[in-house]
Design a protein around this motif. Structure first.
Motif, mmCIF file in Angstrom:
data_model
loop_
_atom_site.group_PDB
_atom_site.id
_atom_site.type_symbol
_atom_site.label_atom_id
_atom_site.label_comp_id
_atom_site.label_asym_id
_atom_site.label_seq_id
_atom_site.Cartn_x
_atom_site.Cartn_y
_atom_site.Cartn_z
ATOM 1 N N GLU A 163 0.835 -1.215 0.000
ATOM 2 C CA GLU A 163 0.000 0.000 0.000
ATOM 3 C C GLU A 163 0.863 1.256 0.000
ATOM 4 O O GLU A 163 0.486 2.272 0.575
ATOM 5 N N GLN A 212 3.100 4.264 -2.066
ATOM 6 C CA GLN A 212 3.344 4.928 -3.343
ATOM 7 C C GLN A 212 4.748 5.526 -3.350
ATOM 8 O O GLN A 212 5.093 6.312 -2.474
ATOM 9 N N HIS A 268 4.206 7.658 2.472
ATOM 10 C CA HIS A 268 4.102 7.373 3.910
ATOM 11 C C HIS A 268 5.458 7.355 4.602
ATOM 12 O O HIS A 268 5.627 6.682 5.618
ATOM 13 N N PHE A 275 11.705 4.292 3.924
ATOM 14 C CA PHE A 275 12.000 2.925 4.344
ATOM 15 C C PHE A 275 13.325 2.487 3.719
ATOM 16 O O PHE A 275 13.844 3.152 2.834
ATOM 17 N N ARG A 300 9.677 -5.309 18.418
ATOM 18 C CA ARG A 300 8.451 -5.297 19.228
ATOM 19 C C ARG A 300 8.748 -5.401 20.721
ATOM 20 O O ARG A 300 7.881 -5.146 21.547
ATOM 21 N N PRO A 319 10.827 -4.814 10.239
ATOM 22 C CA PRO A 319 10.376 -5.174 8.888
ATOM 23 C C PRO A 319 8.873 -4.940 8.717
ATOM 24 O O PRO A 319 8.108 -5.139 9.654
ATOM 25 N N LEU A 320 8.487 -4.507 7.543
ATOM 26 C CA LEU A 320 7.076 -4.274 7.238
ATOM 27 C C LEU A 320 6.409 -5.541 6.724
ATOM 28 O O LEU A 320 7.015 -6.301 5.969
ATOM 29 N N LEU A 321 5.161 -5.735 7.122
ATOM 30 C CA LEU A 321 4.344 -6.807 6.563
ATOM 31 C C LEU A 321 3.592 -6.271 5.351
ATOM 32 O O LEU A 321 3.099 -5.143 5.380
ATOM 33 N N ASP A 354 0.484 -10.267 4.610
ATOM 34 C CA ASP A 354 1.164 -10.563 5.888
ATOM 35 C C ASP A 354 2.511 -11.250 5.694
ATOM 36 O O ASP A 354 2.993 -11.958 6.582
ATOM 37 N N GLU A 403 -3.418 -5.513 19.975
ATOM 38 C CA GLU A 403 -3.042 -6.349 18.820
ATOM 39 C C GLU A 403 -3.334 -5.599 17.517
ATOM 40 O O GLU A 403 -2.580 -5.707 16.551
ATOM 41 N N SER A 415 -0.631 -3.035 16.980
ATOM 42 C CA SER A 415 0.579 -3.757 16.620
ATOM 43 C C SER A 415 0.506 -4.204 15.148
ATOM 44 O O SER A 415 1.452 -4.029 14.376
ATOM 45 N N HIS A 416 -0.625 -4.758 14.767
ATOM 46 C CA HIS A 416 -0.840 -5.209 13.386
ATOM 47 C C HIS A 416 -0.700 -4.032 12.414
ATOM 48 O O HIS A 416 -0.018 -4.131 11.391
ATOM 49 N N ARG A 424 2.882 -2.723 12.134
ATOM 50 C CA ARG A 424 3.725 -3.639 11.361
ATOM 51 C C ARG A 424 3.398 -3.602 9.872
ATOM 52 O O ARG A 424 4.165 -4.102 9.057
ATOM 53 N N HIS A 425 2.246 -3.038 9.512
ATOM 54 C CA HIS A 425 1.895 -2.873 8.100
ATOM 55 C C HIS A 425 2.159 -1.451 7.612
ATOM 56 O O HIS A 425 1.691 -1.058 6.539
ATOM 57 N N GLY A 426 2.868 -0.662 8.399
ATOM 58 C CA GLY A 426 3.252 0.661 7.932
ATOM 59 C C GLY A 426 2.212 1.741 8.156
ATOM 60 O O GLY A 426 2.370 2.851 7.653
ATOM 61 N N ASP A 470 -5.917 9.562 3.089
ATOM 62 C CA ASP A 470 -5.016 8.545 2.536
ATOM 63 C C ASP A 470 -4.647 7.518 3.618
ATOM 64 O O ASP A 470 -4.732 6.301 3.408
ATOM 65 N N MET A 471 -4.241 8.017 4.800
ATOM 66 C CA MET A 471 -3.803 7.100 5.854
ATOM 67 C C MET A 471 -4.981 6.288 6.406
ATOM 68 O O MET A 471 -4.817 5.122 6.774
ATOM 69 N N THR A 527 -5.484 3.519 4.089
ATOM 70 C CA THR A 527 -4.390 2.568 4.300
ATOM 71 C C THR A 527 -4.673 1.712 5.531
ATOM 72 O O THR A 527 -4.456 0.498 5.524
ATOM 73 N N ARG A 571 -7.296 -0.877 4.670
ATOM 74 C CA ARG A 571 -6.764 -1.986 3.868
ATOM 75 C C ARG A 571 -5.856 -2.870 4.709
ATOM 76 O O ARG A 571 -5.883 -4.096 4.586
ATOM 77 N N THR A 586 -6.333 -8.093 7.034
ATOM 78 C CA THR A 586 -5.779 -9.387 7.462
ATOM 79 C C THR A 586 -5.763 -9.520 8.995
ATOM 80 O O THR A 586 -5.183 -10.463 9.526
ATOM 81 N N LYS A 603 -7.135 -10.555 12.532
ATOM 82 C CA LYS A 603 -8.006 -11.694 12.833
ATOM 83 C C LYS A 603 -9.056 -11.435 13.918
ATOM 84 O O LYS A 603 -10.114 -12.051 13.903
ATOM 85 N N ALA A 655 -7.849 7.718 -3.333
ATOM 86 C CA ALA A 655 -6.614 7.409 -4.062
ATOM 87 C C ALA A 655 -6.096 6.042 -3.635
ATOM 88 O O ALA A 655 -5.463 5.331 -4.407
ATOM 89 N N VAL A 656 -6.365 5.647 -2.399
ATOM 90 C CA VAL A 656 -5.908 4.353 -1.878
ATOM 91 C C VAL A 656 -7.020 3.306 -1.959
ATOM 92 O O VAL A 656 -6.786 2.153 -2.290
#
Lengths: 311, 311
Positions: A20, A22, A44, A47, A72, A80-82, A86, B65, B68-69, B72-74, B121-122, B125, B128, B132, B134, B248-249
């Motif tokens: 996600e 750009q 964003h 990196f 963490r 690292p980014l997921l 994932d 969580e 954290s998720h 980790r996805h930026g 935008d964020m 993001t 999206r 994933t 849970k 845009a996203v």
């Protein structure tokens, strides 16, 4: 020069969609001798992109999961980014590739006692934080490796040097380490693998030699570089500061105190051997980057004659 | 004033041992109306400590969580720290407590179009990235809640206001949302829950209303605050910028375009009702912090009469 793989704008733009992100711009990073690294600026933020030049896609999870686990737990290191699926890594330009957070700070040549203390502290924190990490990795540069590698090297060395190497390998082979606390170690925490922001640790980087081994062996590897002066000798004040920082978080137990002089020698041996190998058998593409093996031979000799180990 | 729980130096020092952190200093954070927050400076940098004043220990994992998720996805948001036992929270001063990374940046009162675009935008993001994730959480402030709450409020309102509230609740109850994309939403992305560093998002904060609901309902909640001028009206340019950033996203699908005017009304309704409730039944300890419900009544009236929805 260590951008081994040239990534095109289009390929990167496509690949970043999985995160996600750009693309705004990107540029190669000159430091590093094994992998290709780029700074990647996105809408964003910035990196670091790493393309693994030697590891396969199924070999990278140990390293990336480790960095993720450590980040963490508050260890200063790139996170690292997921991606959308994932995943921590996927293929880019035929290589496994990952994105990690970009740390501020820079590596330093001549650390102060305060900085050595901070690195020791963070290394102990890393050792403790890794205690709950589930994956494992054998050390590919352990006693088996240096004994095998030495056989290739002996014919290329002077008799005196070969005798020293043979003697040290024999000495280390006789030494039992089963009584020593083990865990995940960085295994390459030289000055160029730590970014500092003043006296604070911005982050440890380059975890791609990390493996399971004796914890104080990791301390010895790091101290052998952090406390070493330009003339090759170890500065007692820097060494004491490093150990003080480490032991404030994780004090050595009795077995570790006893094994410490041996581990300092083992750590010098390991890098003497790998630098000899690099000198005689340079990796393809790494022609411009051979470091002097003599540094670690001299350090080994120094350690063998030493009586005060700063504990 | 929102330091509801006073933490002692000794208690904090002990508790931080679980994170391998050594306390340097700490100070209460005045902002926030539900939980107690402190800045905590340690030898490994600054973190934010949150003590949950209403949630129980087994209720916090969803929120932590989630953060954290997302981190980790930026997604720019605080990353919760894991302690030695890999827990994201544990008890401190009889309350569930956690440590999260400290973001730079500050909240802003009067955003520009560029900033509204960045927030949109964020937010997309975040939507999206949460795909994933849970864990799930029902929205405790949904249609069931506002219908029940309204019954308490009607007797306390003028006839005209009660008629408006009754009519809007009836209108929303007739509207089916099953055709709309759902997911984890922030549900409270007001201006004071976003830290900005210039035009960049330093981070979304305060995820403690997050839940599973209609994604564009989250967009409506945020836009109702970000594009609202001091006179209470929505600025068309800010609204368009916000939606442009979001789309845009993650572009709206046909069903979302059709539902959008209704979601704007629902988002105004939800905060009108909660502010009315705060006014008439203030929470213990929150006496100094009642916001005007009239803002959202006026916004609801405006949305009901609106013909252009900036799409």
């Amino acid at each position: 020069m260590s951008v081994f793989t040239v990534v095109t704008d289009t390929a990167l733009r496509d690949w970043l969609r999985q995160y996600e992100l750009q693309l705004v711009s990107f540029e190669g990073i000159a430091a590093g001798v094994t992998n290709t690294n780029y700074f990647v600026d996105t809408t964003h933020g910035r990196f670091v992109l790493t393309l693994f030049e030697t590891l396969k896609l199924d070999e990278v999870p140990f390293y990336l999961e480790l960095m993720s686990h450590l980040a963490r737990h508050g260890v200063a290191c790139p996170a690292p980014l997921l991606d959308r699926q994932d995943r921590l890594a996927s293929m880019l330009c035929d290589r496994p590739a990952c994105l990690v957070s970009c740390l501020h700070g820079r590596d330093i040549d001549a650390p102060s006692s305060v900085q050595c203390c901070a690195v020791g502290d963070m290394l102990a924190t890393q050792h403790r934080a890794a205690a709950t990490f589930k994956l494992t990795m054998d050390n590919p540069r352990g006693p088996g490796w240096w004994a095998q590698t030495a056989k290739v090297l002996y014919p290329l060395m002077t008799d005196a040097e070969a005798a020293l190497l043979r003697d040290e390998i024999r000495f280390q082979a006789q030494y039992r380490t089963s009584q020593l606390p083990r865990g995940v170690i960085h295994a390459d925490l030289f000055k160029d693998n730590v970014l500092m922001a003043g006296d604070a640790i911005a982050g440890f980087i380059d975890f791609y030699y990390a493996c399971n081994d004796v914890l104080i062996y990791d301390v010895a590897i790091a101290l052998n570089d952090w406390a070493r002066l330009p003339d090759g000798s170890i500065d007692a004040e820097l060494a004491r500061a490093f150990l003080q920082g480490y032991q404030a978080v994780r004090p050595f137990d009795a077995a570790e105190i006893e094994a410490w002089p041996t581990m300092l020698r083992a750590a010098a041996l390991r890098f003497w051997v790998s630098r000899l190998l690099d000198l005689h058998h340079p990796m393809a593409g790494a022609l411009t980057y051979t470091k002097d093996p003599g540094t670690f031979r001299a350090l080994l000799v120094e350690h063998r004659a030493r009586s005060d180990f700063w504990l």
